[in-house]
Enzyme design. Structure first.
Site, PDB file in Angstrom:
ATOM      1  N   HIS A   1     -11.416  21.228  54.462  1.00  0.00           N
ATOM      2  CA  HIS A   1     -11.443  20.073  53.567  1.00  0.00           C
ATOM      3  C   HIS A   1     -12.704  20.120  52.693  1.00  0.00           C
ATOM      4  O   HIS A   1     -13.813  20.285  53.208  1.00  0.00           O
ATOM      5  CB  HIS A   1     -11.442  18.818  54.446  1.00  0.00           C
ATOM      6  CG  HIS A   1     -11.274  17.534  53.704  1.00  0.00           C
ATOM      7  ND1 HIS A   1     -10.425  17.380  52.637  1.00  0.00           N
ATOM      8  CD2 HIS A   1     -11.850  16.313  53.911  1.00  0.00           C
ATOM      9  CE1 HIS A   1     -10.480  16.123  52.209  1.00  0.00           C
ATOM     10  NE2 HIS A   1     -11.340  15.463  52.973  1.00  0.00           N
TER      11      HIS A   1
ATOM     12  N   SER B   1     -12.500  13.947  48.515  1.00  0.00           N
ATOM     13  CA  SER B   1     -11.992  13.130  49.615  1.00  0.00           C
ATOM     14  C   SER B   1     -12.121  11.642  49.259  1.00  0.00           C
ATOM     15  O   SER B   1     -11.617  11.231  48.217  1.00  0.00           O
ATOM     16  CB  SER B   1     -12.760  13.495  50.888  1.00  0.00           C
ATOM     17  OG  SER B   1     -11.983  13.213  51.993  1.00  0.00           O
TER      18      SER B   1
HETATM   19  C1  MCU Z   1      -9.247  12.035  52.071  1.00  0.00           C
HETATM   20  O1  MCU Z   1     -10.232  11.024  52.157  1.00  0.00           O
HETATM   21  C2  MCU Z   1     -10.606  10.440  53.388  1.00  0.00           C
HETATM   22  C3  MCU Z   1      -9.412   9.898  54.121  1.00  0.00           C
HETATM   23  O2  MCU Z   1      -8.772   8.929  53.326  1.00  0.00           O
HETATM   24  C4  MCU Z   1      -9.868   9.240  55.426  1.00  0.00           C
HETATM   25  O3  MCU Z   1      -8.785   8.791  56.182  1.00  0.00           O
HETATM   26  C5  MCU Z   1     -10.670  10.188  56.263  1.00  0.00           C
HETATM   27  O4  MCU Z   1     -11.234   9.490  57.302  1.00  0.00           O
HETATM   28  O5  MCU Z   1     -11.740  10.700  55.494  1.00  0.00           O
HETATM   29  C6  MCU Z   1     -11.392  11.382  54.314  1.00  0.00           C
HETATM   30  C7  MCU Z   1     -12.717  11.797  53.762  1.00  0.00           C
HETATM   31  O6  MCU Z   1     -13.304  11.090  52.981  1.00  0.00           O
HETATM   32  O7  MCU Z   1     -13.264  12.895  54.306  1.00  0.00           O
HETATM   33  C8  MCU Z   1     -14.564  13.260  53.933  1.00  0.00           C
END
Ligand code: MCU
Length: 413
Positions: free
Chosen positions: A336, A202
């Site tokens: 996720h 992420s």
């Molecule tokens: C996918 O990474 C991020 C994303 O860019 C954000 O918008 C969201 O808030 O969080 C994602 C993440 O890091 O989830 C753990």
């Protein structure tokens, strides 16, 4: 006869000109392009012909990312020392009269000979691999990522000042480089510094991709569900949102967090003006190992964007004749950062080949196509992929390291 002579001269001169042409970036670049920029054309319009040219184009791309999106990656600091004790490596860095110190924890490093290791940004979300150590890196300690108010917080900024241009992603990269420096000069940890991978999911997947792109000592990047700002291309994510899919875009992302440089803010509503997009991160990693893992079930990640962006970025590997060093595996129907078991063998294949030095089939480019990934290449790509020649002494395995760009305009080492 004169004409023949002139054309021979020209064909000899072009690659050489292309190499010396990478010495500086122009102060301003007017390069509006609604499609994905070619990895194989320099800003000045000269084509990349040889592998040596491509190494030069990599330096140009590196400089562009730093100037317009990520901020500047500082060169190696004046002093870096390490000490290893009780599974903790402590790294102390001095520069310009300031000193900081941070630690990483190492597990799985026992053995009679040095073992490969994976540096995990914020911990690993891929299965641990036998015979491979894990180095857990608290990247937030180097550059915080708690929303916009965390800009300039973390040990990187203690050293370089809170108004340094670096966003968190390139600051974390700097921290990884210091871990590698310290591993190289410290004994007792039993890590083979020539067989280092990096992973993160992420937001930390975005960091993993940038670190792999900017630190040539990393042999393998395992970039998990990084979405927009990582494996996604800004242009394609914008198109997805325009078409009604709730996908993260550049203009949203700079409001949410401090992953990018403040210099990026002025481009987020006109990403076509960027002289690059994130397919060119793959061009920076090539020819090293790279596995992109994505999720087709989460619109916010931009499944079509990541797929289209990275299958396009794979052109760099194709041009170098090393297609099987970059994998893309995309699957949905899971939470996720929870790797589905079907993708476990993809990770193992890349680790086996690039960290353990075993033979493994890393020809992996696949999507389950869920959620109508629907990327139409001809809408985004108007260039073809050259077969880069050896001219100029470059070769796919000896491409020069990407030098860090300390001034915003120089792209020479
Ligand atoms: C996918 O990474 C991020 C994303 O860019 C954000 O918008 C969201 O808030 O969080 C994602 C993440 O890091 O989830 C753990």
């Amino acid at each position: 006869m004169k004409l023949v002579y002139a054309s021979i001269l020209l064909s000899l001169a072009l690659p050489i000109l292309a190499q010396s042409g990478c010495s500086t970036l122009p102060a301003t670049i007017n390069a509006s392009n609604s499609k994905l920029n070619s990895p194989f054309v320099f800003l000045n319009g000269i084509q990349v012909v040889t592998k040596a040219d491509f190494a030069c184009r990599q330096q140009e791309i590196s400089a562009l990312f730093q100037r317009y999106e990520l901020g500047t990656l500082p060169p190696k600091p004046q002093t870096v020392t390490g000490s290893y004790s009780g599974n903790t490596l402590t790294i102390t860095v001095g520069n310009g009269g300031s000193t900081i110190s941070f630690s990483v924890t190492i597990s799985g490093n026992s053995g009679s000979s040095p073992v490969p290791a994976i540096i995990a940004l914020g911990g690993s979300s891929v299965p641990s691999q036998s015979g491979v150590a894990t180095i857990t890196y608290n990247n937030n300690d180097i550059a915080d990522q708690q929303g916009r108010s965390s800009r300039g917080r973390g040990k990187f900024y203690t050293l370089y000042g809170s108004s340094h241009s670096a966003g968190a992603l390139i600051a974390w990269t700097w921290g990884i480089s210091r871990i590698l420096d310290a591993l190289s000069t410290t004994t007792g940890h039993n890590i083979d510094v020539n067989r280092i991978g990096v992973t993160g999911c992420s937001r930390n997947g975005k960091g993993t991709y940038v670190a792999t792109a900017f630190e040539p000592r990393i042999a393998l990047g395992i970039v998990q569900e990084s979405g927009s700002g990582g494996a996604g291309c800004w242009r394609i994510s914008d198109a997805m949102l325009r078409a009604g899919t709730n996908t993260q875009t550049a203009s949203q992302i700079v409001d949410e967090n401090v992953w990018f440089s403040p210099n990026f803010n002025q481009y987020v509503n006109s990403v076509n003006n960027l002289p690059f997009d994130h397919h060119l991160l793959a061009a920076l990693v090539a020819p090293r190992g790279l596995l992109i893992i994505e999720n087709t079930s989460i619109d916010w990640l931009g499944p079509q964007s990541a797929w289209g962006c990275q299958t396009t970025g794979a052109a760099a590997y194709e041009a170098l004749g090393v297609t099987d060093r970059m994998g893309i595996t995309q699957q949905g129907n899971h939470d996720h950062c929870v790797l589905p078991s079907a993708q476990g063998p993809d990770v193992a294949a890349f680790v086996n080949r690039f960290l353990k030095g075993q033979s493994a089939n890393t020809n992996i480019v696949k999507t389950d196509g869920r959620n109508n990934v629907g990327f139409v290449k001809s809408n985004w790509v108007d260039w073809s992929i050259p077969a880069l020649s050896e001219g100029g002494g470059g070769s796919s395995s000896t491409l020069g390291p990407i030098t860090s760009i300390s001034s915003s305009t120089s792209v020479t080492s």
